[in-house]
Design an enzyme around this catalytic site. Structure first.
Site, mmCIF file in Angstrom:
data_model
loop_
_atom_site.group_PDB
_atom_site.id
_atom_site.type_symbol
_atom_site.label_atom_id
_atom_site.label_comp_id
_atom_site.label_asym_id
_atom_site.label_seq_id
_atom_site.Cartn_x
_atom_site.Cartn_y
_atom_site.Cartn_z
ATOM 1 C CG ASN A 82 -2.386 0.436 0.518
ATOM 2 O OD1 ASN A 82 -2.449 1.502 -0.116
ATOM 3 N ND2 ASN A 82 -3.415 -0.375 0.646
ATOM 4 C CG HIS A 126 4.936 3.010 4.866
ATOM 5 N ND1 HIS A 126 5.914 2.084 5.120
ATOM 6 C CD2 HIS A 126 5.370 4.187 5.392
ATOM 7 C CE1 HIS A 126 6.885 2.663 5.809
ATOM 8 N NE2 HIS A 126 6.591 3.932 5.982
ATOM 9 C CB CYS A 127 4.610 -0.868 0.174
ATOM 10 S SG CYS A 127 3.744 -1.662 1.509
ATOM 11 C CB ILE A 128 4.205 2.707 -3.569
ATOM 12 C CG1 ILE A 128 3.161 3.718 -3.065
ATOM 13 C CG2 ILE A 128 3.576 1.334 -3.792
ATOM 14 C CD1 ILE A 128 2.228 4.226 -4.163
#
Ligand code: KQY
Length: 369
Positions: A354, A356-358
């Site tokens: 999501n 935060h991961c990108i």
């Protein structure tokens, strides 16, 4: 210029700042691979562009793109977003990008972890990952930051969260997984984390979010709002496999203290109702051997805690779920001085992570003595 440094951040007096500390900017990688993103990445590109354009209202944003996507990305992104050509295997810069560390003189350096696509040949999510493994080095070049490389030591940025004051949160599920550093003991891993992030205490939460294909990254499960304050993904549904995971983390964190000896204030953020892959979504993803299949009915690892904190804002994934409103309200209470920016993020979730991961922050290079 960026040179390779044969020491460690700890020895040289560097620490990883909390994400809530001031940023110089944010990096994102443009999505396109059709075996992870449905319909050739088109729906995901729209949402990635929304994330980039939203963050660009608050701080400089750089979007890295493979050469074939340069013009397409430019078309979706606002003019203030810097677009640079950078080869990549997929778009998870939190995980393959540099973790920046700072010292008291306002100097910044990058930590370039070895990346193996979340588990290499044991349970990694795609092959090859060689271009992703070069991303951190290229970010350091762009930022003129000298670089520490942890050759052979596998880590992703989504598997760590720090309070910037000596405490780190990780999950055992991820950091002790077989596909990462199976030849190292927990103690040895902990020493590496302390040496490369300048932290003094590691909090080992047992597990992350149910069905998280990263082996339970901590960034989907909990986050430091500020030192001493933690947001934790939560469910009240005892039948949900998430219940045991969240309860265990809650009990553990409740009895722990941080590196400064503080008790932690824990805020529970209810997860959305289970989000399942639809038939249409499943059929939109190219089947490729060696890549995790996306099957109809599979439960996605949906959590509001996978939010990104920046200068004056918090970008929060929402899912068109009754819990969205509550999560936004809770986060607004936790971050009274920041604008909450909800973004409908199902398309990012479908790819396995999501907001935060990108995203990956570049800390502001301030003299903080
Ligand atoms: O940090 C993440 N959540 C990345 C997940 C990678 C998914 C690849 N399909």
């Amino acid at each position: 210029m960026s040179k390779l440094i044969e020491s460690t951040p700890k020895k040289d007096g560097f620490r990883m700042p909390g994400e809530f500390e001031p940023h110089a900017g944010t990096y994102i990688i443009w999505p396109e691979r059709p075996d992870n993103w449905r319909l050739g990445g088109k729906p995901a590109q729209k949402v990635f562009a929304e994330v980039a354009n939203t963050i660009a209202k608050y701080e400089p944003v750089t979007v890295c793109v493979n050469k074939n996507q340069y013009c397409n990305a430019k078309q979706h992104l606002n003019p203030e977003v810097r677009v640079v050509e950078m080869s990549n295997d997929d778009s998870w810069i939190r995980d393959c990008g540099a973790t920046f560390v700072v010292n008291k003189d306002g100097l910044m350096r990058g930590v370039d972890w070895t990346f193996n696509a979340w588990g290499g040949l044991v349970d990694g999510l795609y092959f090859p990952w060689d271009q992703d493994d070069l991303v951190a080095r290229k970010m350091c070049e762009l930022e003129n930051a000298d670089r520490y490389r942890t050759e052979g030591f596998i880590l992703e940025g989504g598997s760590i969260h720090t309070d910037g004051e000596g405490t780190l949160m990780v999950t055992e599920e991820c950091l002790l997984s077989e596909g990462r550093n199976a030849d190292m003991t927990k103690k040895q891993i902990e020493k590496k984390l302390c040496d490369y992030l300048g932290v003094k205490k590691v909090l080992w939460i047992k597990e992350g979010i149910y069905n998280d294909e990263t082996n339970g990254h901590v960034d989907n499960m909990c986050n430091f709002v500020r030192p001493g304050v933690v947001a934790l993904a939560w469910t009240e549904d005892k039948k949900d496999p998430q219940y045991k995971r969240s309860m265990e983390a809650y009990k553990y964190l409740s009895k722990e203290t941080d590196a400064k000896g503080r008790k932690l204030e824990i805020h529970k953020i209810l997860t959305p109702s289970p989000v399942l892959i639809t038939k249409e979504e499943s059929l939109g993803v190219d089947a490729v051997e060696g890549t995790l299949p996306r099957q109809e009915g599979d439960r996605l690892a949906a959590s509001y805690v996978n939010y990104y904190t920046g200068n004056g804002f918090v970008a929060v994934p929402v899912f068109d779920d009754p819990h969205d409103k509550l999560a936004i309200e809770e986060l607004q209470k936790l971050y009274p001085d920041r604008v909450i920016e909800p973004i409908y993020a199902r398309e990012i979730l479908l790819g396995g992570g999501n907001i935060h991961c990108i995203t990956q922050q570049v800390p502001k290079n301030i003299n903080n003595e």
